[in-house]
Write an enzyme that holds these catalytic residues in place. Structure first.
Site, short mmCIF file in Angstrom:
data_model
loop_
_atom_site.label_atom_id
_atom_site.label_comp_id
_atom_site.label_asym_id
_atom_site.label_seq_id
_atom_site.Cartn_x
_atom_site.Cartn_y
_atom_site.Cartn_z
N ASP A 115 70.89 40.55 38.24
CA ASP A 115 70.00 41.63 37.81
C ASP A 115 70.84 42.81 37.32
O ASP A 115 71.97 43.00 37.78
CB ASP A 115 69.14 42.12 38.99
CG ASP A 115 67.96 41.19 39.30
OD1 ASP A 115 67.71 40.23 38.56
OD2 ASP A 115 67.29 41.45 40.33
N ARG A 171 68.51 37.76 30.41
CA ARG A 171 67.13 38.23 30.56
C ARG A 171 67.06 39.59 29.86
O ARG A 171 67.87 40.47 30.17
CB ARG A 171 66.76 38.40 32.03
CG ARG A 171 65.38 39.06 32.21
CD ARG A 171 65.14 39.51 33.65
NE ARG A 171 65.21 38.41 34.58
CZ ARG A 171 65.61 38.54 35.84
NH1 ARG A 171 65.97 39.72 36.32
NH2 ARG A 171 65.65 37.49 36.64
#
Ligand code: FAD
Length: 296
Positions: A115, A171
């Site tokens: 992340d 992402r």
């Protein structure tokens, strides 16, 4: 007063967005999503850590989680936040922990997504990703934030670790932290235009994007790009959403035959996360989910 709120009450608001407290809860939620044709990515909620002992514990939790999920044959991969592994305390320790988690996932042929956190972490997280990607070219990905002015350049800079056989896997999200205007776009249209510019560039270069958004406008523009470049529906991209957010739009994307992955957070720290955000703002749902990405 908020931390004194009964756990049961807070859970009423949190349960839509958090799978529960235990790995068993996460397995149950993931199986339900898998049964609907949805892949998952699992995140263990972690508090802001103050010492490296906690980093070690967090690593162990991920290692245990991976064994359970692989045994349960969950169709999913893993997401983690490097600050829970000590990124801001000792980046070498963090590297070793994250490397171990990726190695474990790789031993099952699986994948871990790093992340992206707030801007003091950006360079560190890119560096971490680059190091691990060299050793595990197919088993690690990174998140990039379209609100950051630097993102297109970051994508270009990482082309040296991208190839047709082992494409980089990013992402792409808008970004959830409050960043200064010098480094981040603030305006909705501006962020969306840069999101599309980044996605367009990734598709042109054969980079694998995880199109992470609940914004219908962006989803429509992403469909247009996928059509423009005639991107096959399997193996080249996926859509991603957070657990419990915009399920109707998620179903529409699924019905069109695209791959969809849902980010499923869980963990014993859910209460701390939820109450801190409720305290900050009464718009609970939004803030509970936002809390999933924030430290402290
Ligand atoms: C799978 C996934 C992973 C992510 N990983 C990261 C990360 O690593 N780092 C990072 O900085 N950010 C991450 N984010 C958060 C992201 O950056 C955005 O802040 C968030 O997704 C909201 O942006 P949006 O694209 O949905 O558009 P927005 O314009 O913010 O939202 C569009 C609409 O979606 C709905 N919506 C959006 N978010 C929520 C919510 N939380 N609760 C309820 N309704 C909502 C609302 O109806 C809203 O009007 C991630 C998001 C997703 C989907």
């Amino acid at each position: 007063m908020v931390p004194l709120m009964p756990k049961k009450l807070v859970w009423v608001f949190s349960k839509e967005y958090i799978a529960g407290e235990t790995t068993a809860d996460a397995v149950k939620t993931s199986k339900k999503l898998n049964a609907q044709g949805i892949k998952v990515t699992i995140d263990i909620l972690g508090e802001f850590i103050e010492d490296l002992k906690k980093a070690e514990e967090n690593k162990q939790e991920y290692l245990d989680l991976i064994d359970v999920f692989e045994k349960e044959k969950i169709d999913g991969n893993y997401s983690l936040k490097p600050t829970s592994f000590g990124l801001l305390i000792d980046k070498e320790v963090c590297y070793n922990h994250v490397r171990e988690v990726v190695a474990k996932a790789a031993s099952y042929g699986n994948f871990v997504r790093i992340d992206m956190e707030d801007s003091p972490c950006t360079d560190l997280e890119i560096e971490l990703f680059r190091r691990i990607k060299k050793e595990f070219p197919k088993n690690v990905g990174l998140v990039l934030q379209a609100y950051m002015k630097r993102t297109l350049q970051d994508i270009k800079n990482m082309e040296d670790i991208h190839s047709e056989e082992t494409p980089v896997n990013f992402r792409l999200c808008k970004g959830i932290y409050v960043e200064p205007a010098e480094i981040a776009y603030k305006d909705y249209d501006e962020i969306n235009d840069h999101y599309i510019e980044n996605l367009d560039y990734m598709l042109q270069k054969g980079i694998y994007p995880g199109i992470a958004t609940h914004d219908r406008n962006l989803v429509t523009r992403a469909f247009e790009l996928l059509e423009k470049y005639n991107v096959p529906k399997t193996g080249k991209y996926e859509f991603q959403m957070l657990y419990g957010v915009t399920p109707k739009l998620r179903q529409e994307i699924l019905d069109k035959g695209h791959t969809v992955r849902v980010y499923v957070p869980y963990g014993k720290d859910w209460f701390g996360y939820s109450t801190r955000r409720i305290k900050e703002n009464p718009r609970m749902a939004m803030h509970i989910t936002k809390a999933i990405f924030k430290r402290g």
